[in-house]
Design an enzyme around this catalytic site. Structure first.
Site, PDB file in Angstrom:
ATOM      1  N   ASP A  68      21.839 -12.859  16.230  1.00  0.00           N
ATOM      2  CA  ASP A  68      21.277 -14.164  16.620  1.00  0.00           C
ATOM      3  C   ASP A  68      19.956 -14.320  15.895  1.00  0.00           C
ATOM      4  OD1 ASP A  68      22.901 -15.701  18.279  1.00  0.00           O
ATOM      5  OD2 ASP A  68      22.389 -14.552  20.058  1.00  0.00           O
ATOM      6  N   ARG A  76      15.764 -12.031  15.799  1.00  0.00           N
ATOM      7  CA  ARG A  76      15.717 -10.609  16.178  1.00  0.00           C
ATOM      8  C   ARG A  76      14.856  -9.777  15.232  1.00  0.00           C
ATOM      9  NH1 ARG A  76      17.296 -12.357  20.912  1.00  0.00           N
ATOM     10  NH2 ARG A  76      19.519 -12.838  21.081  1.00  0.00           N
ATOM     11  N   ARG A 152      14.877 -25.041  20.217  1.00  0.00           N
ATOM     12  CA  ARG A 152      15.938 -24.515  19.344  1.00  0.00           C
ATOM     13  C   ARG A 152      16.752 -25.657  18.740  1.00  0.00           C
ATOM     14  NH1 ARG A 152      19.182 -20.713  23.253  1.00  0.00           N
ATOM     15  NH2 ARG A 152      20.340 -20.144  21.359  1.00  0.00           N
ATOM     16  N   LYS A 182      26.700 -24.184  17.610  1.00  0.00           N
ATOM     17  CA  LYS A 182      26.740 -23.859  19.041  1.00  0.00           C
ATOM     18  C   LYS A 182      25.827 -24.830  19.808  1.00  0.00           C
ATOM     19  CE  LYS A 182      23.182 -20.253  18.640  1.00  0.00           C
ATOM     20  NZ  LYS A 182      22.881 -18.826  18.624  1.00  0.00           N
ATOM     21  N   HIS A 183      26.112 -25.125  21.058  1.00  0.00           N
ATOM     22  CA  HIS A 183      27.130 -24.568  21.965  1.00  0.00           C
ATOM     23  C   HIS A 183      28.054 -25.729  22.333  1.00  0.00           C
ATOM     24  CE1 HIS A 183      23.386 -22.219  22.378  1.00  0.00           C
ATOM     25  NE2 HIS A 183      24.184 -21.171  22.482  1.00  0.00           N
ATOM     26  N   HIS A 195      22.636 -17.921  30.932  1.00  0.00           N
ATOM     27  CA  HIS A 195      22.450 -16.463  30.985  1.00  0.00           C
ATOM     28  C   HIS A 195      22.356 -15.993  32.434  1.00  0.00           C
ATOM     29  CE1 HIS A 195      21.092 -17.374  26.860  1.00  0.00           C
ATOM     30  NE2 HIS A 195      21.503 -16.158  26.580  1.00  0.00           N
ATOM     31  N   ASP A 265      31.010 -17.309  23.964  1.00  0.00           N
ATOM     32  CA  ASP A 265      29.661 -16.805  24.181  1.00  0.00           C
ATOM     33  C   ASP A 265      29.790 -15.489  24.951  1.00  0.00           C
ATOM     34  OD1 ASP A 265      26.892 -16.637  24.149  1.00  0.00           O
ATOM     35  OD2 ASP A 265      26.564 -18.665  24.892  1.00  0.00           O
TER      36      ASP A 265
END
Length: 359
Positions: A68, A76, A152, A182-183, A195, A265
């Site tokens: 990601d 990351r 984002r 996405k998404h 999440h 996901d």
């Protein structure tokens, strides 16, 4: 290994640390494994990351190594030379910036050039360290409602999201990397974070298709893969989009004509808990139309999937053909070679000039 001999399985899983342990190796070698997704805990520096990706490929040349890596708060690797890329909202703001130019589309053109530069730098740096693929771009619209999406997103306007995502995808492609929208069909309206909760979007199918889903329709062939949202749209289906034949087969595959890879996901997220168990979730996702399922941060659940998931040979063969299309076609420059590459220098120079990255 030629693509005709590559047979990635439908499970994408993660590894525990900075190097492979015996359990990681066992999972990667399992025939149901088709991908390895990396997280911040798997990155210390470029040398270590390159060694890790090389070890994975030595075990299984056919697995897709993913991460990601969007820019902004979802990136990351951002130290040891990696460019800390801007949040995508910054590109949307560039689009709407006032310009002294006599050309009315100047600010939009600059934003699109910046998006291509972002995609190029993102993909080139990752590929120099052995990472094949990033789950980007975010196509969700920024309604100002979803904290987990927020900056984002490129914009509230689907036309701007489409144009900037297409430009970013072009940058990824120039560096030999595929993309993932996405998404699907959109996580921007639902306020809950999938999440930790099960988000619900009460709008009608017509509203969603005419707004949130437009970038998917317009991107068409330039969209290589899609990740559906762990969001329930009760006026369309009782199941979250990632478990819904209505969304994935009837709408995405048939109505929109999408022929690329569909990733679920992460099945360990709360938004996937409606399935009851991780194996049931994977079965529902694959039956709904997913080609690959993600299981992250839970090695115990990954083991359950590898042990208990049943996938027909026909389904696995169909999905493997699609997954192989995401694999880079050519080898990438080393990090040292990349620093001297004219395209890379130009892309970073443009982003620095626009104030999107530190010089």
């Amino acid at each position: 290994m030629s693509k005709s001999k590559m047979a990635p399985g439908p499970i994408t899983l993660d590894v525990v640390g900075l190097e492979l342990n015996a359990e990681d190796r066992r999972r990667i070698l399992h025939p149901l494994t088709g991908g390895v997704i990396l997280f911040g805990r798997n990155f210390a520096n470029r040398q270590q990351l390159t060694k890790l990706t090389s070890a994975i490929k030595k075990l299984r040349p056919d697995v897709l190594i993913s991460i990601d890596h969007e820019g902004g708060r979802v990136q990351r690797a951002r130290t040891d030379g990696f460019t800390h890329l801007p949040a995508m909202r910054k590109l949307g703001e560039l689009w709407g910036a006032k310009s002294k130019s006599t050309h009315p589309a100047e600010s939009a053109a600059i934003a699109m050039a910046a998006a291509t530069a972002c995609g190029y730098v993102l993909a080139a740096e990752l590929r120099a360290c052995g990472v094949d693929f990033s789950f980007t771009p975010v196509l969700d619209l920024d309604f100002g409602r979803s904290g987990v999406i927020g900056d984002r997103s490129f914009s509230r306007d689907p036309q701007i999201v489409f144009a900037l995502a297409k430009s970013l995808n072009e940058g990824l492609r120039l560096a030999g990397m595929a993309n993932c929208g996405k998404h699907f069909p959109g996580h921007g309206w639902a306020e809950a974070d999938s999440h930790v909760a099960i988000p619900v979007d009460e709008r009608s199918l017509k509203e969603i298709l005419n707004d949130d889903a437009k970038p998917y329709e317009w991107l068409d062939l330039s969209l290589a893969s899609v990740m559906p949202a762990h969001v329930i749209y009760p006026k369309v289906d009782k199941n979250p989009a990632g478990f819904s034949k209505v969304w994935l087969h009837s709408i995405l595959r048939q109505e929109l004509g999408f022929e690329g890879v569909i990733f679920s996901d992460d099945l360990s997220m709360e938004g996937a808990s409606i399935a009851g168990s991780v194996v049931k979730g994977a079965e529902m996702a694959l039956e709904a139309g997913c080609d690959a399922v993600l299981i992250c941060n839970r090695p115990d659940l990954a083991d359950q999937l590898l042990t208990k998931l049943k996938v027909s040979k026909a389904k696995q063969a169909e999905s493997a053909i699609r997954l192989n299309r995401l694999m880079p076609l050519a080898s990438a420059p080393t990090w040292g070679e990349l620093q001297n590459e004219a395209q890379y220098q130009h892309a970073k120079g443009l982003l620095a000039q626009l104030g999107l990255i530190a010089e």
